[in-house]
Design an enzyme around this catalytic site. Sequence first.
Site, short mmCIF file in Angstrom:
data_model
loop_
_atom_site.label_atom_id
_atom_site.label_comp_id
_atom_site.label_asym_id
_atom_site.label_seq_id
_atom_site.Cartn_x
_atom_site.Cartn_y
_atom_site.Cartn_z
N CYS A 5 0.82 -1.21 0.00
CA CYS A 5 0.00 0.00 0.00
C CYS A 5 0.87 1.27 0.00
O CYS A 5 1.87 1.35 0.70
CB CYS A 5 -0.95 0.10 1.19
SG CYS A 5 -2.06 -1.30 1.31
N ARG A 26 4.24 -0.33 -4.57
CA ARG A 26 3.96 -0.82 -3.21
C ARG A 26 2.69 -1.67 -3.14
O ARG A 26 2.41 -2.30 -2.11
CB ARG A 26 3.81 0.36 -2.25
CG ARG A 26 5.02 1.23 -2.16
CD ARG A 26 4.78 2.34 -1.17
NE ARG A 26 4.62 1.81 0.18
CZ ARG A 26 5.61 1.54 1.00
NH1 ARG A 26 6.85 1.77 0.64
NH2 ARG A 26 5.38 1.05 2.20
N TRP A 57 -2.56 -2.99 -1.64
CA TRP A 57 -2.21 -4.41 -1.74
C TRP A 57 -3.08 -5.08 -0.70
O TRP A 57 -2.89 -4.89 0.50
CB TRP A 57 -0.73 -4.61 -1.44
CG TRP A 57 -0.25 -6.01 -1.62
CD1 TRP A 57 0.20 -6.59 -2.78
CD2 TRP A 57 -0.16 -7.03 -0.61
NE1 TRP A 57 0.55 -7.89 -2.56
CE2 TRP A 57 0.35 -8.20 -1.24
CE3 TRP A 57 -0.45 -7.09 0.75
CZ2 TRP A 57 0.56 -9.40 -0.56
CZ3 TRP A 57 -0.24 -8.28 1.43
CH2 TRP A 57 0.27 -9.41 0.78
N ASN A 78 -1.97 2.00 5.47
CA ASN A 78 -1.04 0.96 5.03
C ASN A 78 -0.69 0.15 6.26
O ASN A 78 -0.22 0.71 7.24
CB ASN A 78 0.20 1.64 4.44
CG ASN A 78 1.35 0.68 4.22
OD1 ASN A 78 1.15 -0.52 4.05
ND2 ASN A 78 2.57 1.20 4.20
N GLY A 79 -0.97 -1.17 6.22
CA GLY A 79 -0.66 -2.01 7.38
C GLY A 79 -1.84 -2.87 7.76
O GLY A 79 -2.76 -3.07 6.97
N GLU A 97 17.67 -18.18 -6.65
CA GLU A 97 17.28 -16.82 -7.00
C GLU A 97 16.79 -16.75 -8.45
O GLU A 97 15.81 -16.06 -8.76
CB GLU A 97 18.46 -15.86 -6.75
CG GLU A 97 18.26 -14.43 -7.19
CD GLU A 97 17.06 -13.71 -6.55
OE1 GLU A 97 16.48 -14.23 -5.58
OE2 GLU A 97 16.69 -12.64 -7.08
N LYS A 125 13.08 -15.48 -9.52
CA LYS A 125 12.84 -14.40 -10.48
C LYS A 125 11.82 -14.84 -11.52
O LYS A 125 10.89 -14.13 -11.84
CB LYS A 125 14.12 -13.98 -11.22
CG LYS A 125 15.10 -13.11 -10.50
CD LYS A 125 14.64 -11.72 -10.19
CE LYS A 125 13.83 -11.66 -8.92
NZ LYS A 125 14.43 -11.50 -7.66
N GLU A 141 8.21 -15.31 -10.03
CA GLU A 141 7.59 -14.04 -9.61
C GLU A 141 6.98 -13.27 -10.78
O GLU A 141 5.91 -12.71 -10.66
CB GLU A 141 8.66 -13.12 -9.01
CG GLU A 141 9.01 -13.38 -7.58
CD GLU A 141 9.89 -12.27 -7.03
OE1 GLU A 141 11.00 -12.06 -7.57
OE2 GLU A 141 9.48 -11.60 -6.08
N HIS A 178 18.17 -37.05 -6.14
CA HIS A 178 17.40 -37.49 -4.97
C HIS A 178 15.92 -37.15 -5.11
O HIS A 178 15.20 -37.11 -4.11
CB HIS A 178 17.98 -36.85 -3.70
CG HIS A 178 19.39 -37.25 -3.43
ND1 HIS A 178 19.74 -38.53 -3.05
CD2 HIS A 178 20.56 -36.56 -3.55
CE1 HIS A 178 21.05 -38.60 -2.90
NE2 HIS A 178 21.57 -37.42 -3.21
N LYS A 219 6.21 -4.58 -3.40
CA LYS A 219 7.65 -4.39 -3.22
C LYS A 219 8.10 -4.58 -1.79
O LYS A 219 9.08 -5.26 -1.53
CB LYS A 219 8.03 -2.99 -3.71
CG LYS A 219 9.52 -2.74 -3.72
CD LYS A 219 10.21 -3.56 -4.79
CE LYS A 219 11.70 -3.41 -4.75
NZ LYS A 219 12.35 -4.48 -5.52
O1 M6R Z 1 12.86 -5.66 1.13
P1 M6R Z 1 13.33 -7.03 1.48
O2 M6R Z 1 14.65 -7.34 0.88
O3 M6R Z 1 13.29 -7.31 2.95
O4 M6R Z 1 12.27 -7.98 0.81
C1 M6R Z 1 12.30 -9.36 0.98
C2 M6R Z 1 11.43 -10.05 -0.03
O5 M6R Z 1 10.10 -9.68 0.15
C3 M6R Z 1 11.86 -9.71 -1.46
O6 M6R Z 1 13.18 -10.05 -1.68
C4 M6R Z 1 10.97 -10.46 -2.47
O7 M6R Z 1 11.27 -11.82 -2.41
C5 M6R Z 1 11.19 -9.86 -3.85
N1 M6R Z 1 9.95 -9.80 -4.54
C6 M6R Z 1 12.18 -10.62 -4.66
O8 M6R Z 1 12.22 -10.29 -5.98
#
Ligand code: M6R
Length: 616
Positions: A2, A27, A74, A100-101, A489, A493, A496, A512, A611
Amino acid sequence: MCGIVGYTGFQDAYQVVINGLRRLEYRGYDSAGVVLEQPHHFDVAKTKGKVDDLVAISKDFVGRAHVGMGHTRWATHGVPSDNNSHPHLSNNGKIALVHNGIIENYDVLKIMLTEKGFTFKSETDTEVLVNLIQYFMDTHPEMDFPTAVRSALNEVYGAYAITVLHDDFPGVLVVARLGSPLAIGLGNNEYFIASDASPFVEFTKEAVYLEEGHMATISLEKGVDIRNIKDNVKITPQIQELKLSLEQIEKGGYEHFMLKEIFEQPKSILDTLRGRLLVDEGIIKMAGIWDHLERINQAQKITIIACGTSWHAGLIGEYLIEEFARIPVEVEYASEFRYRNPIITEKDIVIAISQSGETADTMAAIKMAKEKGAFIYGICNVVDSSIARITDAGSYTHAGPEIGVASTKAFTAQLTILALIALKLGKHNGHLSNQEFMRLITELDTIPQKVEEVLEGTHQITKEIARKFVDAQNFLYLGRGYNFPAALEGALKLKEISYIHAEGYPAAEMKHGPIALIDENMPIVIIAPKQGHYDKIVSNVQEIKARKGKVIAVVNRGDTQVADMADYVIEFPETSECFSPIVASVPLQLLAYYIAVFRGANVDQPRNLAKSVTVE
Ligand code: M6R
């Protein structure tokens, strides 16, 4: 999680709010809303969808008001819908609130208010809060607006950043924060409120970041009055000069922020090294760690806590610190760490990694480790973020604002900082010889250039490979040693932003279980630099090819053995194994990016994500 924008001044509030919401859309982007102050009523527009959808239904708000606020959501409580969108109005229509929260005790408060005759149009916790403020004003006629907000906030548990308007108090914005960020921009005869400074960076360079548990009453007549929510003690504002520039938060000719951020990596890594890696002098200078080297070196163990991509960086940090400094390291998901009973004492060091510096799980884990007496070192990208403030010491990754929801340049900057820390500790405690230290820092210094080369050399080929896999339904990512977390990672990516199911594994683990998935339809990205366990990876590739899997090999330039067996080859410059994830991650980011683009996905704002995850 948010975004909030508020404004009072001489400009058209609608334009300021809408433009600000566009900057904060990273956000949260499932719904958006705006409210403008009018004599004796509010103009409100809100809708499920993006800021563009909001503009479509509120275009005629242009030029109507000088005071207003907006929200991009969000969803937490209730699906994305017009009704659940913010702002929420109190039953008497006099109070408007954006939030927000999460208000954790909203259900009991809702029951109480319902018994008092209040009704609710949405499923949100926010609508409970706005009515609680009305309830205080109804039942305490002597109470003014800021006092009613404060009284209501003292009844709620949870996390919030809020901005509130009251019809009977024109020109007054009341804002508060606990757990979620809020900045106040101080203009010339105008004030801005926003979840971060990006909505007002072109109007002012002066801002006050509201501290935890503080609220502010803002008006052109009386300025900014900051109080402690708990006991109303007046606080002197700490004015900060913004370093952010407009250029940093614009796309700069790229189609997406994510692509821009991928291409910024040579610079962001260089910026992270700048002033710290002094090869000619043979030293690493890190202000954050210098005063605490002894404590860290004598640590019983180091626990790294983080979430998502930052957790992957933490895994590579474990390899680095254990190899070079020989201090035992454990890496934990912050969300798991906080809810078990980990063995942490005052002899422990906890390194918290977070791009945003606002992640709720990481914050909570830090607080728990602090209570147990551990020394907390933070690695954050966002300057002055909540995590940066609550840690005992730390280092910023100078990656610049990362706006694409999928983290790219923040990840490689985190790896860079972790490499610096590991080498610095190893040199200091004698586990790393001077000669080896010099060899490694000389090489680390070349990484920005190697990332530049990998961008130039792989951009086109990854794009072509991506086109072939647009319809893939699954992906496996494999790597060994330092490149196992890089495989995790790479898989994160892809899932996501493209919504293709992808899993990362240590390459040796394939036999395994995951090997059962391999057939001619399974693409397997395998990271196979010459260093490390190359011969073992060669065997893994043979095992995959024997089962007709499609191999996309990410290998060092000039590789023949793995390359000859692979269906597709992406080459990157050779570097020490410990730095290879920084370089090898770049083509994986490009591959995910182009697969998502070719599938027509919204790369910068993937579905269901946001984000900074400021809720549990
Ligand atoms: O802001 P942060 O690094 O604490 O965020 C952690 C995760 O939420 C963040 O890395 C998330 O996995 C991203 N969308 C990765 O691309």
